[in-house]
Design an enzyme around this catalytic site. Structure first.
Site, PDB file in Angstrom:
ATOM      1  N   GLU A 192       5.513  10.922  21.722  1.00 25.79           N
ATOM      2  CA  GLU A 192       6.339  11.402  20.619  1.00 25.79           C
ATOM      3  C   GLU A 192       5.709  12.605  19.921  1.00 25.79           C
ATOM      4  OE1 GLU A 192       8.521   9.538  16.659  1.00 25.79           O
ATOM      5  OE2 GLU A 192       6.491   8.875  17.160  1.00 25.79           O
TER       6      GLU A 192
ATOM      7  N   GLY B  60       4.715   3.843  10.904  1.00 24.50           N
ATOM      8  CA  GLY B  60       3.872   5.030  10.880  1.00 24.50           C
ATOM      9  C   GLY B  60       3.462   5.465  12.269  1.00 24.50           C
ATOM     10  N   SER B  61       2.335   6.151  12.328  1.00 24.94           N
ATOM     11  CA  SER B  61       1.885   6.752  13.582  1.00 24.94           C
ATOM     12  C   SER B  61       1.339   5.704  14.546  1.00 24.94           C
ATOM     13  CB  SER B  61       0.797   7.787  13.295  1.00 24.94           C
ATOM     14  OG  SER B  61      -0.386   7.156  12.843  1.00 24.94           O
TER      15      SER B  61
ATOM     16  N   CYS C 221      12.613   8.044  12.941  1.00 22.02           N
ATOM     17  CA  CYS C 221      11.984   7.338  14.048  1.00 22.02           C
ATOM     18  C   CYS C 221      12.923   7.188  15.232  1.00 22.02           C
ATOM     19  CB  CYS C 221      11.475   5.978  13.587  1.00 22.02           C
ATOM     20  SG  CYS C 221      12.606   5.094  12.510  1.00 22.02           S
TER      21      CYS C 221
ATOM     22  N   LYS D 106       0.888  -1.170   0.000  1.00 30.41           N
ATOM     23  CA  LYS D 106       0.000   0.000   0.000  1.00 30.41           C
ATOM     24  C   LYS D 106       0.920   1.212   0.000  1.00 30.41           C
ATOM     25  CE  LYS D 106      -3.661   2.649   0.868  1.00 30.41           C
ATOM     26  NZ  LYS D 106      -2.945   3.947   1.029  1.00 30.41           N
TER      27      LYS D 106
ATOM     28  N   GLY E 208      -2.604   5.267  13.786  1.00 32.48           N
ATOM     29  CA  GLY E 208      -2.882   4.479  12.595  1.00 32.48           C
ATOM     30  C   GLY E 208      -2.429   3.038  12.737  1.00 32.48           C
ATOM     31  N   GLY E 209      -1.248   2.858  13.315  1.00 30.34           N
ATOM     32  CA  GLY E 209      -0.728   1.512  13.493  1.00 30.34           C
ATOM     33  C   GLY E 209      -1.556   0.695  14.458  1.00 30.34           C
TER      34      GLY E 209
ATOM     35  N   GLU F 194       5.983  -0.522  13.524  1.00 28.69           N
ATOM     36  CA  GLU F 194       6.865   0.406  14.230  1.00 28.69           C
ATOM     37  C   GLU F 194       6.088   1.703  14.392  1.00 28.69           C
ATOM     38  OE1 GLU F 194      10.183   3.449  13.159  1.00 28.69           O
ATOM     39  OE2 GLU F 194      10.707   1.466  12.380  1.00 28.69           O
TER      40      GLU F 194
END
Length: 505
Positions: free
Chosen positions: A389, A239-240, A300, A182, A243-244, A263
């Protein structure tokens, strides 16, 4: 030669498009239209991946290694075009994109070498003991086998190394798993040209058509349908946290739950111990400023928190860090959304009781300058939000009253990708007290360095306890990352003619 993307998806060896489109939002240069991904595209790609797995999962390590090396060759052949569109879409400088391209091709070649060596298969053999009493033992063999088609979500901050043919894709292909990517809408043109490279390599190596697909854009239902498709057996994501976590929950809620290797977030704290702070506090402040702002803080492993013990040396460090950051100019953020999140995070920090603003900055659209704040160990321990974060060039200095409070702050940490100790010989006792805590909190613990810059090698761990990642036993960087997409299978009394060919070599 300038690259002009077609704006199509790559599904099972064919470039396809529908009427609905979205337009890229480059930092500079021309915008392009891209076909909008749909649930139907996902289904087609996943079905093709399942069919491809029947043959790709049985390929030899030599054939897969040749495929990985061919992908690296094809990416290198498109190097100038990749750099041009990549810099346009992301705003990253040429040197950064060229370095990231080298990392991407380097890890493909590293994985090719690694699978040829075969140690990752963890082959085990227990000979039959037919005369054993009180019961005989059968012949038992064990080996790691590929799990099936893998879904990969491209990352916003690494358009090459963590996206279309990045670490997750390379690891899955090395393991023998087809991949459905994606693509990230922040750099769809970069994703398309890299997909062209993968397709060229697949055709050159005679790989099945469904071994790789790229779906661009699409609404939330596209990502949802991808992780819930019954053909998909694992997911790689960078990603965030929000969302993750949503995708992780979807994977767990499937009729057949699957592993989600996400991650998600990390503040990567640094512990500046007293002797080191006294001896080289100014140099540490300068080094931290450089690491904190590298790539506009969009790594990251960005070290967002520095801990010091109160006193004159801590005060001098705070002054030196402020002075090092103050003259730094604005840098282009990867997307409007990332820039907006930085502004929101900075406003949240600025509005938090007990937090002092040391450096007032302005984020103008996608141009960001560094932010710097300070608080105390007591405030940190009382306010969980200070440990969340903020993605970008934002630093927080935490001044603790003594070594005991430093240990308490360490204990309070959530899972991290990295934790850093800056220490000299006189700090050994405090360092020894911190180590058992930090190794439980992070996937990588380092001394007298800065965590930005992740070496791609056998011993690297890029992961950690939640929320740094969703699987503390895995890494998304290095050769151990291949193991995410394998599972052990035991063969009992199976004739050699029926065993996987990897037992024979």
């Amino acid at each position: 030669m300038t690259y002009t993307p077609s704006g199509k998806h790559l599904i099972a060896g064919t470039w396809v498009a529908d009427a609905a489109t979205f337009t890229s939002t480059p930092a500079h240069g021309p915008a392009h239209d891209f076909s909008m991904g749909t649930v139907a595209h996902v289904d087609e790609a996943c079905r093709a991946a399942a069919e491809a797995f029947l043959t790709y999962g049985q390929t030899s390590r030599a054939d897969r290694a040749a495929f990985l090396n061919a992908i690296a060759d094809e990416i290198e052949a498109r190097g100038p075009q990749i750099t041009e569109i990549g810099t346009q879409e992301t705003g990253l400088p040429v040197g950064r994109l060229e370095g990231e391209r080298g990392r991407t091709t380097g890890q493909l070649r590293l994985f090719a070498t690694h699978i040829l060596e075969g140690a990752y298969l963890d082959r085990r053999f227990d000979a039959a003991l037919p005369d054993r009493q009180p019961a005989p033992r059968p012949e038992l063999r064990m080996i790691q086998r590929p799990i099936g088609p893998v879904a990969v979500f491209g990352a916003s901050n690494f358009p090459l190394a963590f996206s279309t043919a990045g670490g997750d894709t390379a690891a899955a292909l090395a393991a023998g798993c087809p991949v459905v990517v994606k693509g990230h809408s922040a750099h769809p043109g970069t994703g398309e040209i890299v997909a062209e490279a993968v397709l060229a390599a697949a055709e050159k190596c005679g790989m099945p058509k469904g071994v790789f697909s790229l779906i661009q854009g699409g609404k939330r239902d596209v990502g949802t349908s991808l992780v819930q498709h019954p053909a998909i057996k694992a997911v790689g994501f960078t990603g965030s946290l929000g969302g993750g976590r949503a995708l992780f929950d979807l994977c767990a809620a499937r009729p057949e739950p699957i592993p989600f290797f996400g991650e998600l977030g990390s503040v990567n704290p640094m512990f500046l111990l007293p002797a080191a702070l006294a001896a080289r506090g100014t140099a540490l402040a300068s080094g931290w400023a450089g690491s904190l702002t590298m790539g506009a803080g969009q790594f990251c492993t960005n070290p967002g928190v520095a801990l010091v013990i109160a006193g004159a040396d801590a005060d001098a460090f705070i002054t030196a860090a402020t002075e090092a950051l103050a003259p730094m100019g604005g840098q282009t953020m990867l997307t409007d959304g990332i820039a907006a999140a930085l502004q929101s995070g900075s406003a949240r920090m600025r509005g938090t009781a007990g937090v002092q603003e040391l450096l007032t900055s302005v984020c103008d659209l996608r141009e960001a300058k560094p932010y710097l704040y300070a608080t105390t160990g007591a405030e940190w321990l009382a306010n969980h939000e200070l440990g969340e974060e903020v993605f970008g060039p934002l630093g927080l200095i935490v001044t603790v009253k003594d070594s005991a409070e430093m240990l308490a702050v360490a204990e309070s940490l959530q899972g991290q990708l990295t934790c850093t100790l800056h220490l000299d010989a006189g700090d050994t006792d405090l360092g020894r007290a911190l180590m058992p805590i930090l190794e439980r909190k992070a996937g990588r613990v380092l001394a007298n360095g800065f965590p930005t810059g992740v070496e791609v090698c056998d011993s690297m761990v890029h992961g950690g306890p939640y929320p740094a990642s969703t699987n503390f036993g895995a890494t998304s960087v290095g050769t151990l990352s291949i193991r995410r997409f394998l599972r052990p299978v035991c063969y009992q009394n199976i004739p050699e003619a029926l065993l996987p060919q990897d037992f024979a070599v």
